[in-house]
Design an enzyme around this catalytic site. Structure first.
Site, PDB file in Angstrom:
ATOM      1  N   HIS A  90       0.874  -1.110   0.094  1.00 42.29           N
ATOM      2  CA  HIS A  90       0.073   0.005  -0.064  1.00 42.29           C
ATOM      3  C   HIS A  90       0.836   1.124   0.052  1.00 42.29           C
ATOM      4  O   HIS A  90       2.095   1.258   0.586  1.00 42.29           O
ATOM      5  CB  HIS A  90      -0.963   0.030   1.045  1.00 42.29           C
ATOM      6  CG  HIS A  90      -0.525   0.242   2.480  1.00 42.29           C
ATOM      7  ND1 HIS A  90      -0.384   1.413   2.917  1.00 42.29           N
ATOM      8  CD2 HIS A  90      -0.258  -0.513   3.388  1.00 42.29           C
ATOM      9  CE1 HIS A  90       0.085   1.137   4.439  1.00 42.29           C
ATOM     10  NE2 HIS A  90       0.288   0.046   4.443  1.00 42.29           N
ATOM     11  N   ASP A 129       5.756   2.243   7.050  1.00 42.87           N
ATOM     12  CA  ASP A 129       4.466   1.813   6.771  1.00 42.87           C
ATOM     13  C   ASP A 129       3.751   2.657   6.055  1.00 42.87           C
ATOM     14  O   ASP A 129       3.223   3.694   6.386  1.00 42.87           O
ATOM     15  CB  ASP A 129       3.509   1.732   8.095  1.00 42.87           C
ATOM     16  CG  ASP A 129       2.050   1.315   7.943  1.00 42.87           C
ATOM     17  OD1 ASP A 129       1.889   0.679   6.889  1.00 42.87           O
ATOM     18  OD2 ASP A 129       1.383   1.441   9.038  1.00 42.87           O
ATOM     19  N   GLU A 178      -5.157   1.484   1.893  1.00 49.22           N
ATOM     20  CA  GLU A 178      -5.144   0.442   2.583  1.00 49.22           C
ATOM     21  C   GLU A 178      -5.617   0.658   4.088  1.00 49.22           C
ATOM     22  O   GLU A 178      -6.236   0.004   4.978  1.00 49.22           O
ATOM     23  CB  GLU A 178      -3.854  -0.212   2.672  1.00 49.22           C
ATOM     24  CG  GLU A 178      -3.518  -1.534   3.490  1.00 49.22           C
ATOM     25  CD  GLU A 178      -3.069  -1.606   4.745  1.00 49.22           C
ATOM     26  OE1 GLU A 178      -3.049  -2.579   5.587  1.00 49.22           O
ATOM     27  OE2 GLU A 178      -2.776  -0.245   5.352  1.00 49.22           O
ATOM     28  N   GLU A 179      -4.987   1.725   4.755  1.00 43.96           N
ATOM     29  CA  GLU A 179      -5.088   2.179   6.152  1.00 43.96           C
ATOM     30  C   GLU A 179      -6.485   2.529   6.591  1.00 43.96           C
ATOM     31  O   GLU A 179      -6.789   2.301   7.628  1.00 43.96           O
ATOM     32  CB  GLU A 179      -4.301   3.366   6.350  1.00 43.96           C
ATOM     33  CG  GLU A 179      -2.818   3.372   6.304  1.00 43.96           C
ATOM     34  CD  GLU A 179      -2.018   2.456   7.413  1.00 43.96           C
ATOM     35  OE1 GLU A 179      -2.912   1.768   7.927  1.00 43.96           O
ATOM     36  OE2 GLU A 179      -0.890   2.354   7.162  1.00 43.96           O
ATOM     37  N   ASP A 233       4.207  -5.140   3.205  1.00 41.13           N
ATOM     38  CA  ASP A 233       3.876  -4.096   3.925  1.00 41.13           C
ATOM     39  C   ASP A 233       4.749  -4.041   5.232  1.00 41.13           C
ATOM     40  O   ASP A 233       4.556  -4.832   5.961  1.00 41.13           O
ATOM     41  CB  ASP A 233       2.379  -4.248   4.241  1.00 41.13           C
ATOM     42  CG  ASP A 233       1.692  -3.007   5.160  1.00 41.13           C
ATOM     43  OD1 ASP A 233       2.474  -2.134   5.355  1.00 41.13           O
ATOM     44  OD2 ASP A 233       0.671  -3.004   5.561  1.00 41.13           O
ATOM     45  N   HIS A 248       1.898   4.727  12.052  1.00 45.40           N
ATOM     46  CA  HIS A 248       0.898   5.584  12.225  1.00 45.40           C
ATOM     47  C   HIS A 248       1.047   6.760  13.391  1.00 45.40           C
ATOM     48  O   HIS A 248       0.062   7.081  13.810  1.00 45.40           O
ATOM     49  CB  HIS A 248      -0.559   4.827  12.885  1.00 45.40           C
ATOM     50  CG  HIS A 248      -0.705   3.633  11.940  1.00 45.40           C
ATOM     51  ND1 HIS A 248      -1.767   2.652  12.067  1.00 45.40           N
ATOM     52  CD2 HIS A 248      -0.186   3.348  10.771  1.00 45.40           C
ATOM     53  CE1 HIS A 248      -1.608   1.768  11.322  1.00 45.40           C
ATOM     54  NE2 HIS A 248      -0.808   1.986  10.307  1.00 45.40           N
TER      55      HIS A 248
HETATM   56  C1  IPO Z   1       0.681  -4.511  10.841  1.00 36.71           C
HETATM   57  C2  IPO Z   1       1.082  -5.474   9.990  1.00 36.71           C
HETATM   58  C3  IPO Z   1       1.450  -6.707  10.436  1.00 36.71           C
HETATM   59  C4  IPO Z   1       0.987  -7.114  11.822  1.00 36.71           C
HETATM   60  I1  IPO Z   1       1.803  -8.887  12.450  1.00 36.71           I
HETATM   61  C5  IPO Z   1       0.307  -6.188  12.450  1.00 36.71           C
HETATM   62  C6  IPO Z   1       0.048  -4.938  12.129  1.00 36.71           C
HETATM   63  C7  IPO Z   1       0.137  -3.208  10.363  1.00 36.71           C
HETATM   64  C8  IPO Z   1      -0.920  -3.155   9.262  1.00 36.71           C
HETATM   65  N1  IPO Z   1      -2.050  -3.317   9.886  1.00 36.71           N
HETATM   66  C9  IPO Z   1      -1.023  -1.525   8.889  1.00 36.71           C
HETATM   67  O1  IPO Z   1      -0.951  -0.617   9.518  1.00 36.71           O
HETATM   68  N2  IPO Z   1      -0.366  -1.358   7.600  1.00 36.71           N
HETATM   69  O2  IPO Z   1      -0.654  -0.392   6.940  1.00 36.71           O
HETATM   70 ZN    ZN Z   2      -0.521   0.921   8.595  1.00 38.25          ZN
END
Ligand code: IPO
Ligand code: ZN
Length: 395
Positions: free
Chosen positions: A204, A224, A258-259, A286, A363
């Site tokens: 993303h 991220d 994605e978020e 990601d 974030h």
């Molecule tokens: C995320 C990715 C892997 C794991 I294990 C836990 C959390 C972060 C994901 N949800 C995110 O914010 N991607 O943008």
């Molecule tokens: Zn994220």
């Protein structure tokens, strides 16, 4: 009984037993439940192991199973019919994981493209990745509803376009979404032999910060997920600079939104599903640049295809020297791989660390590349892995 009728009787008996004979099959776990619910009442699940389910079906259900697999899972074949229960059991347990992967199933998971993969992997430069991360984190944010999020995608599109400028078999386009302004970016290198078969690497491109997100918050999103987009960018660069000519179609995707619920990838995956696309494998990148665990690359086991996950582990062992890998789980649909998985395609999510060791700055306005000491040596491992995935599936 006369001589004349005897052969007819034998024939009838043979036909009768053929009708009733059970057939043992092995099939990926993700297709097993679906299969069971669509076939005759005599279908029985016998045992699951290594991501594979062994089941007994009626001989007369074999044609409709083929149809189901092709229609609902876009898999040619998609299961293995065995001569005997013993044979099916042997496949299920597998003499070794490697042998097992080779025998399987939907894609050809053998590993034998060393002459192509090794030189490609050797071309990966982590400084290219860190440069792209640095560019992307300079956007105030890449939020799906902000102009910054549109501008950052224009940057990704033009960066990718510059990498393929010398080729006539490649193109890069926006995928526009109707409900928000940030587009996704899709780069396609068309296959020269089997263009209908598609291999996808995605991640993303949006970022977010603060509980309520917002178009104004600072959200550098370096790990991220500028890291994933920049890893993909380096994969594209290596394929382009080595003038790699794919047999199958390769697609590279930078998803919007994605978020906020995997919304960009969901639209794309659903569209490709309804278009009847034959997607051999999807890798999601990601968060690739925070080296927080004893393991380098951690395969998420949920919303992913376990056979493909194991294949990727074998690729790391073969091609990414000194890099360790293992498994963990997100516990929820944590990234865009879930969109592909839910659309019925084999998806994997190799992640930067175990869940408990992941980057704690995401974030927030603190998610910058300085957290990774301004280098992308961890992400480079993922670029090598992704290159080996693309090239080994592309045959
Ligand atoms: C995320 C990715 C892997 C794991 I294990 C836990 C959390 C972060 C994901 N949800 C995110 O914010 N991607 O943008
Ligand atoms: Zn994220």
């Amino acid at each position: 009984m006369t001589k004349k009728f005897f052969p007819i009787l034998i024939m009838a008996m043979l036909l009768g037993t053929a009708q009733a004979a059970p057939v043992w099959i092995t099939i990926d776990n993700d297709a097993a439940e679906h299969t069971k619910s669509h076939l005759g009442k005599s279908t029985q699940i016998f045992k699951s192991m290594n991501g594979i389910t062994m089941m007994k079906i009626d001989e007369q259900d074999v044609p409709s199973l083929s149809h189901e697999m092709h229609h609902d899972f876009k898999r040619c074949g998609g299961f293995v019919a065995h001569d005997s229960k013993e044979d099916a059991l042997a496949t299920l347990s597998g003499e070794s994981k490697r042998v097992f992967a080779k025998k399987n199933l939907f894609s050809d998971y053998s590993i034998n493209q060393q002459d192509l993969v090794r030189p490609a992997v050797a071309m990966v430069k982590s400084s290219n990745i860190s440069q792209t991360i640095t560019k992307l984190q300079e956007f105030h944010n890449r939020y799906y509803q902000s102009q910054y999020g549109v501008d950052s995608q224009k940057y990704v599109k033009s960066k990718w376009a510059s990498l393929i400028a010398a080729r006539n078999d490649a193109s890069v386009e926006f995928f526009q979404h109707s409900k928000w302004k940030q587009p996704s970016v899709v780069l396609t290198i068309k296959g020269s032999v089997s263009p209908d078969e598609v291999i996808i690497i995605g991640g993303h491109a949006d970022s977010i910060a603060g509980y309520f997100g917002g178009s104004r918050n600072r959200a550098p999103g370096a790990d991220d997920n500028a890291s994933g987009i920049s890893t993909i960018t380096e994969v594209i660069r290596v394929l382009a600079d080595s003038n790699y000519q794919p047999k199958k179609t390769l697609k590279f995707m930078g998803y919007a939104a994605e978020e906020v619920g995997l919304r960009g990838s969901k639209e794309i995956a659903q569209k490709m599903k309804s278009d009847g696309a034959n997607i051999l494998g999807v890798m999601q990148l990601d968060m690739t640049n925070y080296n927080g665990s004893d393991l380098d690359i951690v395969m998420m086991t949920d919303y992913t295809n376990s056979t493909q996950n194991e294949f990727i582990g074998n690729l790391i062992d073969e091609y990414v020297s000194g890099v360790s890998w293992g498994y963990d789980k997100c516990g929820y649909a944590c990234s865009d791989h879930a969109s592909w998985h839910n659309a019925g395609f084999p998806a994997s999510m190799p992640f930067e660390a175990k869940k408990r060791d992941m980057n704690g700055n995401i974030h927030t306005s603190r998610d910058t590349i300085s957290v990774s000491r301004n280098n992308a040596s961890h992400a480079a491992k993922f670029a090598k892995m992704a290159l080996s995935f693309v090239i080994e599936l592309d045959r």
